[in-house]
Design an enzyme around this catalytic site. Structure first.
Site: not given
Ligand code: LMR
Length: 393
Positions: A127, A208, A210, A243
């Site tokens: 991410w 992590d 999520a 989420k």
């Molecule tokens: C994403 O990866 O799109 C979500 O986790 C929102 C974000 O804050 O990036």
């Protein structure tokens, strides 16, 4: 003094939200930011959460401070949700945080206090906000191999070989399930091998998680975290409710730590709360209170689990439908991997130029690394979308 500053680099994912909003084309498709959408394109408030909000509204007598840890019942319930019934609670502590990002930042600050010289190893890819959050705490990051773009799955051998080389005391960031951005996860047997490696090499897991409930199921998605918790002496977990409870903007999450023993866990927990005191003082209450009400009430919990399961199954059926449409339109098996991956995201494997072309020519918005949000796929226009993708190859 502000003349000394340069503009901050825009966030690639959030930038797409405003670009999409400003696009006048009626047939545009938003597959960017990771929010769940139903068949009408809406991100609904979950029924159990709505009921919990009503109950909270009727019963909450004060909005006075709760304390540094936030809602302590929420924290215990989050430990249960993540770690299951068999977890050794004497070594586990949790603090409520503003979303998963708050948990990641607080845990990074805690790591900086405990291991200022440690490197935090993140998977390649990960991410995009992971590295900025961790480096904002003053820690160093580096990458380990994770995704094999040729097989569209985890390159387990390359990953384990790389982790074997790390010095004791370094930290390894892992996605608990539904890897963002690839949708490629470790199998349970790989988690066990990984956990043993972490113990043998003296590495510290920072997980992590999520998207619990978006992959194989609520319990199944926590298998990796639980295997680690049963095996390693110390670990950190950043959990998000954004989420799976659909409380995105209200910001609820938990920073969970596992210590070697009760007294070390208590000391680390006191430092974790001190870290939070310097960033947000006390976490926002509303969403965490709703999650606590849902998890604490058998009927609401069952209702939430059923709705979460329907969300998961809808995403699975969209995955299968899109993979089939791409198979028809491309007359090849090139995109079959989409059906095998899990969670909210997969990558199409396009170049940045192709991603731009998809957006400019066809109004299809995906992230620059070609990550798309499965929940945004238009169920009734999958062949049309697949034809657009094939047209820019
Ligand atoms: C994403 O990866 O799109 C979500 O986790 C929102 C974000 O804050 O990036």
């Amino acid at each position: 003094m502000f003349e000394t500053l340069n503009p901050a680099a825009p966030d690639g994912i959030l930038m797409l939200m405003s670009m999409f909003r400003d696009d006048p084309r009626a047939e545009k498709i938003d597959l960017g930011v990771g929010v769940y959408k139903d068949a009408t394109g809406k991100t609904p408030v979950m029924q159990a959460v709505r009921k919990a909000e009503r109950r909270l509204h009727e019963t909450q007598a004060t909005k006075s401070y709760l304390g540094l840890a936030g809602d302590t019942v929420f924290n215990e319930l989050m430990i249960g949700l993540l770690m299951g019934d068999k977890a050794d609670r004497t070594r586990l502590r949790a603090a409520q945080t503003p979303g998963g990002t708050g948990a990641l930042r607080a845990l990074s600050d805690l790591l900086r206090l405990a291991r200022p010289d440690a490197t935090v190893w993140v998977p390649s890819p990960t991410w995009p906000n992971h590295v900025p959050i961790i480096t904002a705490s003053g820690l160093t990051t580096n990458i380990y191999p994770y995704f094999d773009a040729y097989t569209n799955s985890v390159d387990v051998d390359a990953m384990l070989d790389a982790l074997e080389q790390l010095p004791a005391g370094d930290v390894v960031l892992l996605h608990g399930c539904c890897h963002n951005p690839t949708g490629a996860d470790l199998a349970p047997e790989h988690w066990k091998t990984l956990a043993d490696l972490m113990v043998r090499k003296g590495l510290i897991p920072l997980v992590d998680i999520a998207y619990q409930g978006f992959g194989e199921g609520l319990e199944e998605d926590a298998a990796g975290v639980r295997i680690l918790a049963e095996t390693v002496p110390e670990m950190l977990v950043a959990a998000s409710c954004s989420k799976n409870f659909s409380v995105y903007r209200d910001r609820a999450g938990a920073a969970i730590i596992l210590g070697r023993n009760r007294s070390e866990a208590d000391i680390a927990y006191s430092q974790l709360l001190g870290v939070g005191r310097c960033i947000w003082s006390m976490p926002p209450d509303h969403a965490a209170a709703c999650v606590r009400i849902v998890l604490h009430d058998d009927d609401l919990r069952a209702n939430w689990q059923a709705e979460l399961e329907s969300v998961r199954l809808r995403m699975l059926s969209l995955r299968n439908g899109f993979a089939e449409a791409l198979r028809r339109q491309s007359n090849s098996e090139r995109f079959d991997f989409i059906a095998n991956q899990r969670g909210m995201f997969s990558r199409l494997g396009l170049t940045q130029t192709q991603v731009m072309e998809l957006r400019e020519k066809h109004g299809v918005y995906i992230v620059s690394d070609s990550r798309f949000n499965v929940a945004g796929l238009p169920g009734d226009r999958l062949d049309d979308l697949a034809a657009k993708v094939i047209s820019i190859l």
